[in-house]
Design a protein around this motif. Structure first.
Motif, PDB file in Angstrom:
ATOM      1  N   ASP A  81     -48.183  36.490 -56.017  1.00 48.35           N
ATOM      2  CA  ASP A  81     -46.802  36.783 -55.611  1.00 48.35           C
ATOM      3  C   ASP A  81     -46.395  36.009 -54.355  1.00 48.35           C
ATOM      4  O   ASP A  81     -45.278  36.115 -53.904  1.00 48.35           O
ATOM      5  N   ALA A  82     -47.326  35.243 -53.795  1.00 54.73           N
ATOM      6  CA  ALA A  82     -47.082  34.349 -52.639  1.00 54.73           C
ATOM      7  C   ALA A  82     -46.659  35.108 -51.384  1.00 54.73           C
ATOM      8  O   ALA A  82     -45.891  34.610 -50.571  1.00 54.73           O
ATOM      9  N   ASP A  83     -47.200  36.303 -51.197  1.00 54.07           N
ATOM     10  CA  ASP A  83     -46.864  37.116 -50.030  1.00 54.07           C
ATOM     11  C   ASP A  83     -47.554  36.527 -48.798  1.00 54.07           C
ATOM     12  O   ASP A  83     -48.720  36.800 -48.510  1.00 54.07           O
ATOM     13  N   VAL A  84     -46.824  35.714 -48.087  1.00 55.57           N
ATOM     14  CA  VAL A  84     -47.355  34.947 -46.960  1.00 55.57           C
ATOM     15  C   VAL A  84     -47.946  35.848 -45.877  1.00 55.57           C
ATOM     16  O   VAL A  84     -48.979  35.517 -45.280  1.00 55.57           O
ATOM     17  N   LEU A  85     -47.342  36.986 -45.624  1.00 54.37           N
ATOM     18  CA  LEU A  85     -47.830  37.897 -44.592  1.00 54.37           C
ATOM     19  C   LEU A  85     -49.167  38.514 -44.997  1.00 54.37           C
ATOM     20  O   LEU A  85     -50.124  38.519 -44.215  1.00 54.37           O
ATOM     21  N   LEU A  86     -49.250  39.017 -46.201  1.00 53.17           N
ATOM     22  CA  LEU A  86     -50.490  39.652 -46.639  1.00 53.17           C
ATOM     23  C   LEU A  86     -51.617  38.641 -46.795  1.00 53.17           C
ATOM     24  O   LEU A  86     -52.783  38.968 -46.562  1.00 53.17           O
ATOM     25  N   HIS A  87     -51.271  37.405 -47.140  1.00 54.67           N
ATOM     26  CA  HIS A  87     -52.293  36.360 -47.225  1.00 54.67           C
ATOM     27  C   HIS A  87     -52.860  36.047 -45.837  1.00 54.67           C
ATOM     28  O   HIS A  87     -54.078  35.884 -45.677  1.00 54.67           O
ATOM     29  N   ALA A  88     -52.004  35.966 -44.843  1.00 56.20           N
ATOM     30  CA  ALA A  88     -52.474  35.704 -43.476  1.00 56.20           C
ATOM     31  C   ALA A  88     -53.345  36.859 -42.979  1.00 56.20           C
ATOM     32  O   ALA A  88     -54.385  36.631 -42.345  1.00 56.20           O
ATOM     33  N   ILE A  89     -52.932  38.079 -43.263  1.00 65.00           N
ATOM     34  CA  ILE A  89     -53.731  39.243 -42.851  1.00 65.00           C
ATOM     35  C   ILE A  89     -55.077  39.243 -43.564  1.00 65.00           C
ATOM     36  O   ILE A  89     -56.124  39.461 -42.940  1.00 65.00           O
ATOM     37  N   SER A  90     -55.074  38.973 -44.862  1.00 68.84           N
ATOM     38  CA  SER A  90     -56.339  38.921 -45.614  1.00 68.84           C
ATOM     39  C   SER A  90     -57.260  37.863 -45.030  1.00 68.84           C
ATOM     40  O   SER A  90     -58.463  38.111 -44.849  1.00 68.84           O
ATOM     41  N   ASP A  91     -56.722  36.692 -44.732  1.00 72.31           N
ATOM     42  CA  ASP A  91     -57.547  35.627 -44.162  1.00 72.31           C
ATOM     43  C   ASP A  91     -58.085  36.005 -42.781  1.00 72.31           C
ATOM     44  O   ASP A  91     -59.222  35.649 -42.434  1.00 72.31           O
ATOM     45  N   SER A  92     -57.313  36.731 -41.997  1.00 67.77           N
ATOM     46  CA  SER A  92     -57.811  37.143 -40.683  1.00 67.77           C
ATOM     47  C   SER A  92     -58.986  38.102 -40.834  1.00 67.77           C
ATOM     48  O   SER A  92     -59.991  37.986 -40.118  1.00 67.77           O
ATOM     49  N   LEU A  93     -58.880  39.031 -41.776  1.00 67.46           N
ATOM     50  CA  LEU A  93     -59.963  39.994 -41.997  1.00 67.46           C
ATOM     51  C   LEU A  93     -61.217  39.310 -42.526  1.00 67.46           C
ATOM     52  O   LEU A  93     -62.329  39.565 -42.049  1.00 67.46           O
ATOM     53  N   LEU A  94     -61.037  38.436 -43.498  1.00 67.14           N
ATOM     54  CA  LEU A  94     -62.186  37.705 -44.052  1.00 67.14           C
ATOM     55  C   LEU A  94     -62.808  36.812 -42.987  1.00 67.14           C
ATOM     56  O   LEU A  94     -64.035  36.728 -42.875  1.00 67.14           O
ATOM     57  N   GLY A  95     -61.979  36.158 -42.199  1.00 67.91           N
ATOM     58  CA  GLY A  95     -62.476  35.280 -41.157  1.00 67.91           C
ATOM     59  C   GLY A  95     -63.261  36.020 -40.081  1.00 67.91           C
ATOM     60  O   GLY A  95     -64.235  35.488 -39.547  1.00 67.91           O
ATOM     61  N   ALA A  96     -62.845  37.232 -39.760  1.00 71.07           N
ATOM     62  CA  ALA A  96     -63.542  38.009 -38.739  1.00 71.07           C
ATOM     63  C   ALA A  96     -65.007  38.216 -39.095  1.00 71.07           C
ATOM     64  O   ALA A  96     -65.861  38.280 -38.217  1.00 71.07           O
ATOM     65  N   LEU A  97     -65.298  38.304 -40.391  1.00 69.71           N
ATOM     66  CA  LEU A  97     -66.679  38.519 -40.832  1.00 69.71           C
ATOM     67  C   LEU A  97     -67.284  37.276 -41.463  1.00 69.71           C
ATOM     68  O   LEU A  97     -68.324  37.348 -42.113  1.00 69.71           O
ATOM     69  N   ALA A  98     -66.624  36.132 -41.284  1.00 69.24           N
ATOM     70  CA  ALA A  98     -67.119  34.855 -41.815  1.00 69.24           C
ATOM     71  C   ALA A  98     -67.362  34.936 -43.321  1.00 69.24           C
ATOM     72  O   ALA A  98     -68.364  34.440 -43.833  1.00 69.24           O
ATOM     73  N   LEU A  99     -66.402  35.536 -44.031  1.00 67.28           N
ATOM     74  CA  LEU A  99     -66.513  35.709 -45.483  1.00 67.28           C
ATOM     75  C   LEU A  99     -65.665  34.698 -46.255  1.00 67.28           C
ATOM     76  O   LEU A  99     -65.407  34.889 -47.436  1.00 67.28           O
ATOM     77  N   GLY A 100     -65.214  33.642 -45.591  1.00 68.39           N
ATOM     78  CA  GLY A 100     -64.381  32.657 -46.272  1.00 68.39           C
ATOM     79  C   GLY A 100     -62.917  33.021 -46.150  1.00 68.39           C
ATOM     80  O   GLY A 100     -62.491  33.657 -45.193  1.00 68.39           O
TER      81      GLY A 100
END
Length: 159
Positions: free
Chosen positions: A38-57
């Motif tokens: 759905d190209a939800d730019v906000l939720l994608h950025a939040i997801s990437d921040s969470l994944l990045g915090a744990l070095a999960l890609g």
């Protein structure tokens, strides 16, 4: 206690014949965001921040745009899946601070619902979720109304 911080950034192009979904809210607008999901730019950025915090890609690793099962996917559901990964690694969400960069439409009327959607997906209190929006004063691709971007910072912790 173990504390980690993550940062996420996402951008999508504005196009015709697509819904504009930001923070899980379908916002009335003549253009929408182009993307495999759905190209939800906000939720994608939040997801990437969470994944990045744990070095999960990043979300591209977990929900690739080459996989048809994610075509048109609801990014709130993807965020809930990311949260499951966070919990599986023994962490909880401390807080999220996110900013959407868009020249138009005006997003402030939709921010309360965005925050609520995010808090529900991450199973946290509303006061742990901050969403703001800003224009770029007509500068760059967001200022020229060619796309919308979002930045997100998160803190996760393990007791």
């Amino acid at each position: 206690m173990s504390i980690r911080i993550g940062h996420g950034y996402d951008v999508h192009k504005l196009v015709e014949n697509r819904d504009l979904i930001i923070g899980g809210v379908n916002i009335p607008h003549h253009l929408g965001l182009l993307g495999h999901s759905d190209a939800d730019v906000l939720l994608h950025a939040i997801s990437d921040s969470l994944l990045g915090a744990l070095a999960l890609g990043d979300i591209g690793k977990h929900f690739p745009d080459t996989d048809e099962q994610y075509k048109g996917a609801d990014s709130l559901e993807l965020l809930a899946c990311v949260y499951e990964l966070i919990k599986e690694n023994g962490y909880e969400v401390g807080n999220i601070d996110a900013t959407v960069l868009a020249q138009e439409p005006k997003l402030s009327p939709y921010i309360p619902q965005m925050r609520l959607n995010i808090a529900r997906a991450l199973e946290v209190e509303l006061d742990r979720i901050s969403v703001t929006a800003t224009t770029e004063e007509g500068l760059g691709f967001t200022g020229e109304k060619k796309g919308i971007a979002a930045h997100a910072v998160c803190l996760v912790y393990k007791k």
